[in-house]
Every structure is written in C-alpha cells, then in structure tokens.
Write a protein that holds these residues in place. Structure first.
Motif, short mmCIF file in Angstrom:
data_model
loop_
_atom_site.label_atom_id
_atom_site.label_comp_id
_atom_site.label_asym_id
_atom_site.label_seq_id
_atom_site.Cartn_x
_atom_site.Cartn_y
_atom_site.Cartn_z
N GLY A 128 11.92 1.65 -14.56
CA GLY A 128 11.33 2.85 -15.16
C GLY A 128 9.82 2.86 -15.02
N MET A 129 9.18 1.70 -15.22
CA MET A 129 7.73 1.61 -15.08
C MET A 129 7.32 1.93 -13.64
SD MET A 129 5.25 -1.68 -15.63
CE MET A 129 5.90 -2.47 -14.16
N GLN A 130 8.04 1.41 -12.66
CA GLN A 130 7.70 1.68 -11.25
C GLN A 130 7.95 3.15 -10.92
OE1 GLN A 130 6.20 -0.40 -9.34
NE2 GLN A 130 6.23 0.84 -7.52
N LEU A 131 8.98 3.74 -11.46
CA LEU A 131 9.24 5.16 -11.23
C LEU A 131 8.11 6.02 -11.78
CD1 LEU A 131 11.25 7.42 -10.38
CD2 LEU A 131 12.09 7.33 -12.71
N VAL A 132 7.68 5.74 -13.00
CA VAL A 132 6.58 6.51 -13.59
C VAL A 132 5.30 6.28 -12.80
CG1 VAL A 132 5.12 6.67 -15.65
CG2 VAL A 132 7.59 6.59 -15.88
N ARG A 133 5.05 5.05 -12.37
CA ARG A 133 3.84 4.76 -11.58
C ARG A 133 3.85 5.53 -10.27
NH1 ARG A 133 2.68 0.85 -7.53
NH2 ARG A 133 0.43 0.52 -7.39
N ASN A 134 5.00 5.57 -9.59
CA ASN A 134 5.07 6.29 -8.32
C ASN A 134 4.89 7.79 -8.51
OD1 ASN A 134 5.32 4.29 -6.35
ND2 ASN A 134 7.48 4.05 -6.79
N ILE A 135 5.50 8.34 -9.55
CA ILE A 135 5.40 9.79 -9.76
C ILE A 135 3.98 10.19 -10.16
CG2 ILE A 135 6.13 11.66 -11.29
CD1 ILE A 135 8.91 10.52 -11.19
N THR A 136 3.31 9.36 -10.95
CA THR A 136 2.01 9.77 -11.47
C THR A 136 0.84 9.39 -10.57
OG1 THR A 136 1.86 7.74 -12.78
CG2 THR A 136 2.77 9.70 -13.86
N THR A 137 0.89 8.26 -9.86
CA THR A 137 -0.29 7.81 -9.13
C THR A 137 -0.12 7.69 -7.63
OG1 THR A 137 0.27 5.49 -9.47
CG2 THR A 137 -1.11 6.53 -11.13
N ASN A 138 1.07 7.78 -7.09
CA ASN A 138 1.25 7.64 -5.64
C ASN A 138 0.67 8.86 -4.94
OD1 ASN A 138 2.13 7.18 -3.02
ND2 ASN A 138 4.17 6.56 -3.65
N PRO A 139 -0.24 8.63 -3.96
CA PRO A 139 -0.84 9.78 -3.28
C PRO A 139 0.13 10.55 -2.38
CG PRO A 139 -1.63 7.74 -2.33
CD PRO A 139 -0.81 7.37 -3.52
N GLU A 194 -4.90 12.92 4.97
CA GLU A 194 -5.41 11.66 5.49
C GLU A 194 -6.46 11.13 4.52
OE1 GLU A 194 -4.28 10.02 8.07
OE2 GLU A 194 -2.82 11.57 8.53
N ASN A 195 -6.04 10.79 3.33
CA ASN A 195 -6.94 10.29 2.31
C ASN A 195 -6.73 8.78 2.16
OD1 ASN A 195 -8.67 9.95 0.23
ND2 ASN A 195 -7.69 11.41 -1.15
N HIS A 196 -7.41 8.02 3.01
CA HIS A 196 -7.20 6.57 3.03
C HIS A 196 -7.76 5.90 1.78
CE1 HIS A 196 -5.63 6.70 7.06
NE2 HIS A 196 -6.65 7.46 7.42
N ALA A 197 -8.81 6.44 1.20
CA ALA A 197 -9.40 5.82 0.00
C ALA A 197 -8.42 5.88 -1.17
CB ALA A 197 -10.70 6.52 -0.36
N GLU A 198 -7.74 7.00 -1.34
CA GLU A 198 -6.77 7.12 -2.43
C GLU A 198 -5.57 6.21 -2.19
OE1 GLU A 198 -4.46 10.64 -4.90
OE2 GLU A 198 -5.44 11.11 -3.01
N GLY A 199 -5.13 6.09 -0.95
CA GLY A 199 -4.03 5.19 -0.62
C GLY A 199 -4.40 3.74 -0.85
N GLU A 200 -5.62 3.36 -0.51
CA GLU A 200 -6.09 1.99 -0.74
C GLU A 200 -6.17 1.69 -2.24
OE1 GLU A 200 -7.35 -1.75 0.52
OE2 GLU A 200 -6.67 -0.09 1.76
N LYS A 201 -6.61 2.66 -3.01
CA LYS A 201 -6.69 2.49 -4.46
C LYS A 201 -5.29 2.29 -5.05
CE LYS A 201 -7.98 4.98 -8.63
NZ LYS A 201 -8.33 6.27 -9.17
N TYR A 202 -4.31 3.02 -4.55
CA TYR A 202 -2.94 2.89 -5.04
C TYR A 202 -2.35 1.54 -4.63
CZ TYR A 202 2.06 3.64 -5.52
OH TYR A 202 3.38 3.50 -5.85
N ALA A 203 -2.59 1.10 -3.40
CA ALA A 203 -2.00 -0.13 -2.90
C ALA A 203 -2.63 -1.37 -3.52
CB ALA A 203 -2.11 -0.20 -1.38
N GLU A 204 -3.91 -1.33 -3.79
CA GLU A 204 -4.61 -2.48 -4.36
C GLU A 204 -4.72 -2.34 -5.87
OE1 GLU A 204 -5.48 -5.19 -2.71
OE2 GLU A 204 -4.60 -4.29 -0.93
#
Length: 89
Positions: A26-37, A52-62
């Motif tokens: 559930g935590m991973q589901l909420v995280r993906n829905i709310t913060t995954n670019p 092509e927003n690499h900065a937002e993707g890097e912030k999500y991955a790290e």
C-alpha cells in the motif's frame, strides 16, 4: 465457528507478516501514484504526453532510503560475516 478456528495464538505471526506485506504494498502504491513522474492521474496532465524531465525522474529514483543504504555495507550481519571470514580471528 470460523473465528475460533482462525483466532488462535499460533496464527498471530501469520497475521502480522501478511499485515506488514500489505502495508508495504500500500505504501508503494501511494508513493507511485503521488510522486512518480510517469503516472498522471489528472486528465490535464495526461494530455501533456511523454515529458523529458530528467531532473524529476532523478529525484523520484534517488529517494531517502536509497541514499541511506548507499552509505552502508551490503551485508546483513557484517560482524558475524567478518568473524567467520577474517583469517586473523
């Protein structure tokens, strides 16, 4: 009848482990829905297409957990591993 069958003290660890697993999912589901670019729930954001927003993707991955674990040893029990593998002991 069913409550007396399932609510025994032997079953409590099973309930605890399944509850933890459901909580993590559930935590991973909420995280993906709310913060995954790449996930867009609103119709306005979906019309933007592929961004092509690499900065937002890097912030999500790290995320914080990955930054915390990166500084640690990749062993689960390093003291026990060193005790059995170090020839000086």
């Amino acid at each position: 009848m069913a409550a007396s069958r399932w609510l025994k003290p032997e079953v409590y660890p099973l309930f605890a482990s399944v509850s933890v697993a459901v909580g993590i999912c559930g935590m991973q589901l909420v995280r993906n829905i709310t913060t995954n670019p790449e996930v867009r729930v609103n119709k306005e954001k979906r019309s933007a297409g592929v961004l092509e927003n690499h900065a937002e993707g890097e912030k999500y991955a790290e995320h914080g957990l990955r930054k915390f674990v990166r500084q640690r040893s990749p062993q689960i029990m390093p003291s026990i591993n060193n005790f059995f593998s170090d020839p000086n002991n």
